[in-house]
Design a protein around this motif. Structure first.
Motif, short mmCIF file in Angstrom:
data_model
loop_
_atom_site.label_atom_id
_atom_site.label_comp_id
_atom_site.label_asym_id
_atom_site.label_seq_id
_atom_site.Cartn_x
_atom_site.Cartn_y
_atom_site.Cartn_z
N ASN A 105 5.60 -3.59 7.63
CA ASN A 105 5.89 -4.99 7.33
C ASN A 105 4.79 -5.66 6.53
O ASN A 105 4.90 -6.83 6.18
CB ASN A 105 6.12 -5.77 8.63
CG ASN A 105 4.91 -5.74 9.54
OD1 ASN A 105 4.21 -4.73 9.62
ND2 ASN A 105 4.64 -6.84 10.23
N ARG A 106 3.72 -4.95 6.19
CA ARG A 106 2.62 -5.50 5.39
C ARG A 106 2.72 -4.90 3.99
O ARG A 106 2.25 -3.80 3.75
CB ARG A 106 1.27 -5.20 6.03
CG ARG A 106 1.12 -5.69 7.47
CD ARG A 106 1.47 -7.15 7.62
NE ARG A 106 1.18 -7.66 8.94
CZ ARG A 106 1.56 -8.87 9.39
NH1 ARG A 106 2.26 -9.66 8.59
NH2 ARG A 106 1.23 -9.27 10.60
N VAL A 107 3.39 -5.62 3.13
CA VAL A 107 3.74 -5.07 1.83
C VAL A 107 3.06 -5.83 0.69
O VAL A 107 2.45 -6.89 0.89
CB VAL A 107 5.27 -5.09 1.63
CG1 VAL A 107 5.95 -4.21 2.68
CG2 VAL A 107 5.82 -6.52 1.68
N HIS A 108 3.22 -5.29 -0.51
CA HIS A 108 2.56 -5.85 -1.68
C HIS A 108 3.39 -6.94 -2.36
O HIS A 108 3.71 -6.87 -3.55
CB HIS A 108 2.22 -4.73 -2.66
CG HIS A 108 1.06 -3.89 -2.24
ND1 HIS A 108 1.17 -2.92 -1.27
CD2 HIS A 108 -0.23 -3.89 -2.63
CE1 HIS A 108 -0.01 -2.34 -1.11
NE2 HIS A 108 -0.88 -2.92 -1.91
N LYS A 109 3.76 -7.95 -1.59
CA LYS A 109 4.41 -9.11 -2.19
C LYS A 109 3.36 -9.94 -2.91
O LYS A 109 2.15 -9.74 -2.73
CB LYS A 109 5.09 -9.95 -1.10
CG LYS A 109 4.13 -10.55 -0.08
CD LYS A 109 4.89 -11.30 0.99
CE LYS A 109 3.91 -11.89 2.03
NZ LYS A 109 4.63 -12.60 3.10
N LYS A 110 3.80 -10.87 -3.74
CA LYS A 110 2.86 -11.71 -4.46
C LYS A 110 1.95 -12.43 -3.46
O LYS A 110 2.40 -13.00 -2.47
CB LYS A 110 3.61 -12.75 -5.31
CG LYS A 110 2.69 -13.62 -6.15
CD LYS A 110 3.47 -14.59 -7.03
CE LYS A 110 2.52 -15.40 -7.89
NZ LYS A 110 3.25 -16.32 -8.79
N GLY A 111 0.64 -12.40 -3.74
CA GLY A 111 -0.33 -13.03 -2.86
C GLY A 111 -0.91 -12.11 -1.81
O GLY A 111 -1.83 -12.51 -1.09
N ALA A 112 -0.38 -10.89 -1.70
CA ALA A 112 -0.93 -9.95 -0.72
C ALA A 112 -2.39 -9.68 -1.01
O ALA A 112 -2.79 -9.49 -2.15
CB ALA A 112 -0.13 -8.66 -0.73
N LEU A 113 -3.19 -9.65 0.04
CA LEU A 113 -4.62 -9.37 -0.05
C LEU A 113 -4.83 -7.94 0.43
O LEU A 113 -4.44 -7.59 1.54
CB LEU A 113 -5.38 -10.36 0.86
CG LEU A 113 -6.88 -10.48 0.74
CD1 LEU A 113 -7.29 -10.97 -0.64
CD2 LEU A 113 -7.41 -11.44 1.82
N HIS A 225 5.71 -0.26 -5.44
CA HIS A 225 5.27 1.14 -5.41
C HIS A 225 3.87 1.33 -4.81
O HIS A 225 3.46 2.45 -4.55
CB HIS A 225 5.34 1.76 -6.82
CG HIS A 225 4.28 1.29 -7.77
ND1 HIS A 225 4.48 0.24 -8.65
CD2 HIS A 225 3.02 1.71 -7.99
CE1 HIS A 225 3.39 0.06 -9.37
NE2 HIS A 225 2.49 0.93 -8.98
N LEU A 226 3.17 0.22 -4.54
CA LEU A 226 1.86 0.33 -3.88
C LEU A 226 1.99 0.39 -2.36
O LEU A 226 1.03 0.73 -1.67
CB LEU A 226 0.97 -0.86 -4.26
CG LEU A 226 0.60 -1.01 -5.74
CD1 LEU A 226 -0.30 -2.23 -5.94
CD2 LEU A 226 -0.10 0.25 -6.26
N ASP A 227 3.16 0.05 -1.84
CA ASP A 227 3.36 0.03 -0.38
C ASP A 227 3.15 1.42 0.21
O ASP A 227 3.64 2.42 -0.30
CB ASP A 227 4.77 -0.45 -0.04
CG ASP A 227 5.00 -1.91 -0.39
OD1 ASP A 227 4.00 -2.62 -0.62
OD2 ASP A 227 6.17 -2.34 -0.44
N GLY A 228 2.40 1.46 1.32
CA GLY A 228 2.13 2.72 1.97
C GLY A 228 1.08 3.56 1.27
O GLY A 228 0.80 4.68 1.69
N GLU A 229 0.48 3.01 0.23
CA GLU A 229 -0.56 3.72 -0.52
C GLU A 229 -1.91 3.01 -0.40
O GLU A 229 -2.96 3.65 -0.49
CB GLU A 229 -0.16 3.83 -2.00
CG GLU A 229 1.11 4.63 -2.26
CD GLU A 229 0.92 6.11 -1.96
OE1 GLU A 229 -0.21 6.61 -2.14
OE2 GLU A 229 1.90 6.76 -1.54
N TYR A 230 -1.88 1.71 -0.24
CA TYR A 230 -3.09 0.90 -0.12
C TYR A 230 -2.91 -0.06 1.05
O TYR A 230 -1.81 -0.56 1.29
CB TYR A 230 -3.34 0.09 -1.40
CG TYR A 230 -3.57 0.94 -2.63
CD1 TYR A 230 -4.86 1.16 -3.13
CD2 TYR A 230 -2.50 1.53 -3.31
CE1 TYR A 230 -5.06 1.94 -4.25
CE2 TYR A 230 -2.69 2.32 -4.43
CZ TYR A 230 -3.98 2.53 -4.90
OH TYR A 230 -4.19 3.30 -6.00
#
Length: 269
Positions: A105-113, A225-230
């Motif tokens: 549930n912690r994904v690379h949406k806009k504003g993600a740190l 595509h960055l989800d689960g990678e960083y």
């Protein structure tokens, strides 16, 4: 009256945001405006580490040294502080690596740190280089594109189940259809497809968007595509327009802005 309702709504939203984390709100002050961010409770190793750095003033005076529009703005590197124009900056530190804390549930949406890292070849464990940080700019995805992303992963899984459990009965189904045994045909077809559907429901590797994620990517955007990678360990809750301003800066061949985008300071509110 409308103004009172609006103020009450904003107060409730602010209370709700604070209730989601035990960490204090973090203020990111830049020469292009100010953002506020929260750190996540379910990434405690990263949140504690970055909060410690913030309290020490570690990022103060550094730059957003890597800016890629529709992707991310990355900063905090110690060699970027007072760096002359045109030189290569952004070296990481091997003494600040953290094991990943990937959360669905912690994904690379806009504003993600989030925390950058070295590539997979030299970093197969995907450990974070926690001496820097990046903030997602991203772009919006259409709902159709998001549906297609699900299908690309899931259709091969469903097809494999069909080949395994449906195909062995195909000759019998064709025979029943040919001789007009409608009831027997339907019974065999229903039982076969029921097995396929049951196994598909629990199939390993099947991809389903976590609750709220699909809406976030279609409304505010991100970089899926960055989800689960960083590791994503927080998010900007105020000042998203500041990300737009920095992402729009003209950059050199190394993606460093030609006009410095400075992190004046990051501090606890």
């Amino acid at each position: 009256m409308k103004r009172k309702i609006l103020l009450l709504t904003l107060l409730v939203c602010a209370t709700f945001v604070r209730a989601q984390t035990n960490y204090p709100v973090v203020v990111i002050e830049t020469n292009y405006g100010t953002m506020k961010a929260i750190l996540y409770d379910d990434t405690p190793v990263h949140s504690e580490h970055y909060l410690k750095l913030i309290k020490e003033g570690y990022f103060n005076g550094t730059l957003f040294h890597r800016v890629v529009k529709n992707f991310v703005i990355q900063g905090g590197a110690q060699d970027s502080r007072n760096a002359p124009p045109g030189i290569q900056i952004g070296s990481g530190r091997s003494d600040m690596e953290l094991m990943p804390e990937f959360r669905k549930n912690r994904v690379h949406k806009k504003g993600a740190l989030a925390a950058p890292r070295k590539g997979d070849n030299e970093n197969p464990q995907k450990k974070s280089d926690a001496s820097q940080l990046y903030i997602v700019h991203g772009q919006k995805y259409s709902e159709g594109r998001l549906d297609t992303m699900e299908m690309v992963v899931n259709v091969p899984i469903k097809n494999q189940l069909i080949r395994t459990y449906y195909s062995p009965h195909k000759a019998r189904l064709d025979s029943l259809a040919k001789i007009g045994e409608k009831q027997a045909f339907n019974n065999l077809l229903d039982s076969t497809l029921s097995i396929v559907d049951s196994l598909y429901a629990i199939a390993p590797g099947k991809f389903i968007w976590p609750e709220g994620v699909k809406e976030a990517y279609s409304s505010v955007g991100g970089v899926h595509h960055l989800d689960g990678e960083y590791t994503v360990f927080g998010e900007v809750i105020e000042g998203l327009s500041v990300i737009d301003k920095i992402a729009a800066l003209e950059v050199d061949e190394r993606s460093r802005p030609k006009t410095d985008a400075k992190i004046i300071r990051i501090y606890v509110e």
